[in-house]
Design a protein around this motif. Structure first.
Motif, short mmCIF file in Angstrom:
data_model
loop_
_atom_site.label_atom_id
_atom_site.label_comp_id
_atom_site.label_asym_id
_atom_site.label_seq_id
_atom_site.Cartn_x
_atom_site.Cartn_y
_atom_site.Cartn_z
N PRO A 93 -6.49 21.95 -4.41
CA PRO A 93 -5.28 21.63 -3.68
C PRO A 93 -5.21 19.99 -3.47
O PRO A 93 -6.36 19.37 -3.30
CB PRO A 93 -5.42 22.20 -2.20
CG PRO A 93 -6.73 22.77 -2.29
CD PRO A 93 -7.34 22.96 -3.51
N ASP A 94 -4.12 19.46 -3.08
CA ASP A 94 -3.91 17.89 -2.77
C ASP A 94 -4.84 17.63 -1.69
O ASP A 94 -5.11 16.37 -1.44
CB ASP A 94 -2.38 17.50 -2.60
CG ASP A 94 -1.86 17.74 -4.19
OD1 ASP A 94 -2.55 17.56 -5.15
OD2 ASP A 94 -0.66 17.48 -4.08
N GLY A 95 -5.08 18.49 -0.76
CA GLY A 95 -5.59 17.98 0.58
C GLY A 95 -7.17 17.68 0.19
O GLY A 95 -7.63 17.28 0.99
N ASP A 142 -19.15 13.54 1.95
CA ASP A 142 -20.02 12.87 2.49
C ASP A 142 -19.59 12.55 3.97
O ASP A 142 -18.67 12.00 4.32
CB ASP A 142 -19.83 11.58 1.70
CG ASP A 142 -20.90 10.27 2.12
OD1 ASP A 142 -21.59 10.47 3.21
OD2 ASP A 142 -20.92 9.39 1.42
N GLY A 143 -20.52 13.07 4.89
CA GLY A 143 -20.28 12.86 6.39
C GLY A 143 -20.37 11.41 6.80
O GLY A 143 -20.09 11.08 8.04
N ASN A 144 -20.90 10.64 6.08
CA ASN A 144 -21.02 9.17 6.36
C ASN A 144 -19.82 8.33 6.07
O ASN A 144 -19.52 7.13 6.70
CB ASN A 144 -22.26 8.37 5.54
CG ASN A 144 -23.41 9.43 5.66
OD1 ASN A 144 -23.93 9.21 6.80
ND2 ASN A 144 -24.02 9.74 4.66
N MET A 145 -18.52 9.02 5.56
CA MET A 145 -17.38 8.46 5.56
C MET A 145 -16.35 9.04 6.45
O MET A 145 -16.58 10.07 7.06
CB MET A 145 -16.93 8.54 3.99
CG MET A 145 -17.90 7.75 2.91
SD MET A 145 -17.54 8.14 1.24
CE MET A 145 -15.99 7.17 1.19
N ASP A 146 -15.13 8.50 6.31
CA ASP A 146 -13.91 9.35 7.01
C ASP A 146 -13.51 10.57 6.39
O ASP A 146 -13.46 10.43 5.02
CB ASP A 146 -12.97 8.25 7.13
CG ASP A 146 -13.23 7.10 7.97
OD1 ASP A 146 -14.01 7.18 9.14
OD2 ASP A 146 -12.73 5.86 7.89
N ASN A 147 -13.57 11.40 6.80
CA ASN A 147 -13.19 12.84 6.19
C ASN A 147 -11.72 13.26 6.77
O ASN A 147 -11.72 13.65 8.03
CB ASN A 147 -14.10 13.88 6.61
CG ASN A 147 -15.75 13.26 6.21
OD1 ASN A 147 -16.48 13.45 7.05
ND2 ASN A 147 -15.65 13.25 5.15
N PRO A 148 -10.62 13.27 6.16
CA PRO A 148 -9.37 13.51 6.91
C PRO A 148 -9.27 14.97 7.01
O PRO A 148 -9.99 15.89 6.30
CB PRO A 148 -8.55 13.24 5.49
CG PRO A 148 -9.41 12.97 4.11
CD PRO A 148 -10.67 12.82 4.71
N ASN A 149 -8.44 15.42 8.02
CA ASN A 149 -8.10 16.66 8.50
C ASN A 149 -7.65 17.63 7.28
O ASN A 149 -7.56 18.74 7.53
CB ASN A 149 -7.43 16.42 9.72
CG ASN A 149 -8.08 16.03 10.84
OD1 ASN A 149 -9.50 16.11 10.93
ND2 ASN A 149 -7.57 15.50 11.70
N THR A 150 -7.17 16.81 6.27
CA THR A 150 -6.33 17.59 5.25
C THR A 150 -7.33 18.25 4.32
O THR A 150 -7.05 19.30 3.65
CB THR A 150 -5.81 16.64 4.46
OG1 THR A 150 -6.59 15.80 3.80
CG2 THR A 150 -4.40 15.85 4.87
N MET A 151 -8.79 18.00 4.52
CA MET A 151 -9.75 18.78 3.86
C MET A 151 -10.04 20.06 4.62
O MET A 151 -10.54 20.73 3.89
CB MET A 151 -11.07 18.05 3.79
CG MET A 151 -10.57 16.62 2.81
SD MET A 151 -12.33 15.73 2.96
CE MET A 151 -13.23 16.49 1.51
N GLN A 152 -9.58 20.41 5.70
CA GLN A 152 -9.89 21.49 6.43
C GLN A 152 -9.02 22.71 5.71
O GLN A 152 -7.97 22.54 5.57
CB GLN A 152 -9.76 21.52 7.90
CG GLN A 152 -10.52 20.23 8.57
CD GLN A 152 -10.41 20.49 9.94
OE1 GLN A 152 -10.48 21.48 10.73
NE2 GLN A 152 -10.12 19.25 10.58
N ASN A 153 -9.70 23.90 5.94
CA ASN A 153 -9.27 25.21 5.37
C ASN A 153 -8.36 25.14 4.04
O ASN A 153 -7.50 25.72 3.91
CB ASN A 153 -8.16 25.45 6.61
CG ASN A 153 -8.83 25.58 8.03
OD1 ASN A 153 -9.77 26.30 7.99
ND2 ASN A 153 -8.00 24.98 8.99
N GLN A 154 -9.12 24.49 3.18
CA GLN A 154 -8.80 24.37 1.73
C GLN A 154 -9.69 25.46 0.83
O GLN A 154 -10.92 25.67 1.47
CB GLN A 154 -8.87 23.10 1.30
CG GLN A 154 -7.87 22.00 2.00
CD GLN A 154 -6.38 22.23 1.93
OE1 GLN A 154 -6.08 23.02 0.92
NE2 GLN A 154 -5.78 21.54 2.84
#
Length: 393
Positions: free
Chosen positions: A96-98, A151-163
């Motif tokens: 998915p695009d997220g 990589d938790g050392n970077m910003d992880n957008p919320n769009t990645m959740q529940n994909q």
């Protein structure tokens, strides 16, 4: 998951896992067994058990994961003198695009040595990612380890959740090593372009399939770049249909071009600080890595440079990232279109006949679109013209 490739190697699939809440789920998917026959050599790619419903969260390092090993062996009937080369691809069956973010990364190692890496920022569902390109398989067992993690050392957008992310590993093999093993995107000839190579005495037509070593078109790992020419219409059809090895005289050539495959390069001065060179690029050369297709796997991002402000004493371009990271060269983005490579004239633009265009700035005949531009060696540059006139020629 147990992925088996019976070609004398071990594939180790290492997936970074979370145990609290899901940012995204990874699923493997089974593949029917594939038998690859390479000149009588039987190589079997077997699919094993699935891993399903794995929950992942950002982690501090790729090592914080689970390792799954599969031991396999080379068919004992295969001669030790027979070379076998493997490509290993990861097909994004569900993506998915997220999840399209540079913090979602992959790396593949051979015997603990990094051989390839990237991120998923510019891939789409259905794409293939080439993990190993023309990898020589020996009789000795090697361990290949694939890591995929957030990589938790970077910003992880919320769009990645529940994909939900699902991919298939596919292997193919051959008994002949390709001429070009660099991983560079292959050149794309346009109308009337003729592939050429220099044989030490003349420019001759090259083998456009790049399978003939005598008339090989390119081998980027050896710094042999793909060249092409445009010729006059007098004998154009003859050269277009000619066999590889046919001499193309200088007198017939209108323009020489070289193919620049899409690449990213290691940045040595991201802040544009005077005198900074973080890895001695000035003396050792700029570190470049060819990219596959139209992927942009560089970690550094820059805003668009404005030529309208170029007269300012300060640059109006700013970049995010740090020295030592990679930047996908912006020349491969043409408006909203991502390019696999570009053709570039090998020499400066020259005029066909009017030599006064090289010496007389007031010559109005040079400020025209009526003269056809050339790009040829050993001639003077066409001066006193405008870019829009060159475009109209």
């Amino acid at each position: 998951m147990s992925k088996k490739i019976i070609i004398g190697i071990i594939i180790s699939i290492i997936i970074a896992l979370g145990i609290t809440y899901a940012w995204w789920s990874w699923n493997s998917t089974t593949n029917t067994d594939v038998s690859l026959v390479v000149d009588g050599i039987n190589i079997t790619y077997e699919d094993g058990d699935d891993i399903t419903d794995i929950k992942l969260i950002p982690v501090s390092s790729k090592e914080k994961g689970v390792e799954d090993n599969t031991a396999v062996k080379k068919d004992i009937s295969v001669s030790s003198n027979t070379n076998v080369y493997m490509n290993l691809n990861m097909n994004l069956e569900k993506f998915p695009d997220g999840l399209k973010d540079e913090s979602l990364k992959w790396e593949i190692y051979k015997d603990n040595t990094l051989v390839n890496s990237g991120n998923f920022a510019n891939y789409n569902q259905g794409d293939n990612i080439l993990l190993l390109n023309s990898e020589k398989v020996s009789s000795n067992t090697s361990i290949y380890s694939l890591y995929i993690w957030i990589d938790g050392n970077m910003d992880n957008p919320n769009t990645m959740q529940n994909q939900d992310f699902k991919f298939v590993l596919n292997a193919n093999a051959t008994d002949s090593q390709p001429i070009d093993t660099s991983g560079a995107n292959e050149p794309k000839l346009v109308d009337n372009m003729i592939p050429v190579m220099y044989n030490g005495e003349n420019w001759v037509k090259a083998d456009s399939s790049n399978t003939n070593n005598t008339y090989k078109w390119y081998a980027y790992q050896d710094k042999q770049w793909a060249n092409a020419v445009l010729v006059s219409d007098t004998n154009r059809s003859t050269y277009l249909s000619a066999e590889a090895g046919t001499v193309i005289p200088e007198s017939e050539v209108l323009a020489y071009y070289v193919w620049i495959p899409r690449y990213k390069y290691k940045v040595f001065n991201v802040a544009k600080t005077m005198g900074t060179d973080s890895y001695n690029a000035k003396t050792t050369g700029i570190d470049i890595v060819f990219e596959e297709g139209t992927a942009s796997t560089g970690e550094i991002n820059c805003n668009n440079y404005s030529f309208a402000a170029a007269s300012s004493s300060a640059t109006n371009e700013t970049c995010s990232g740090t020295n030592g990271q990679y930047y996908t060269h912006p020349a491969f983005t043409f408006g909203d279109t991502e390019l696999t490579g570009i053709w570039v004239g090998k020499f400066e633009i020259s005029a066909p006949t009017d030599s006064s265009c090289y010496t007389n700035q007031s010559n109005a005949n040079c400020e025209t679109a009526d003269l056809e531009p050339r790009t040829k060696p050993n001639v003077k540059s066409w001066r006193y013209n405008f870019v829009d006139s060159f475009e109209g020629a």
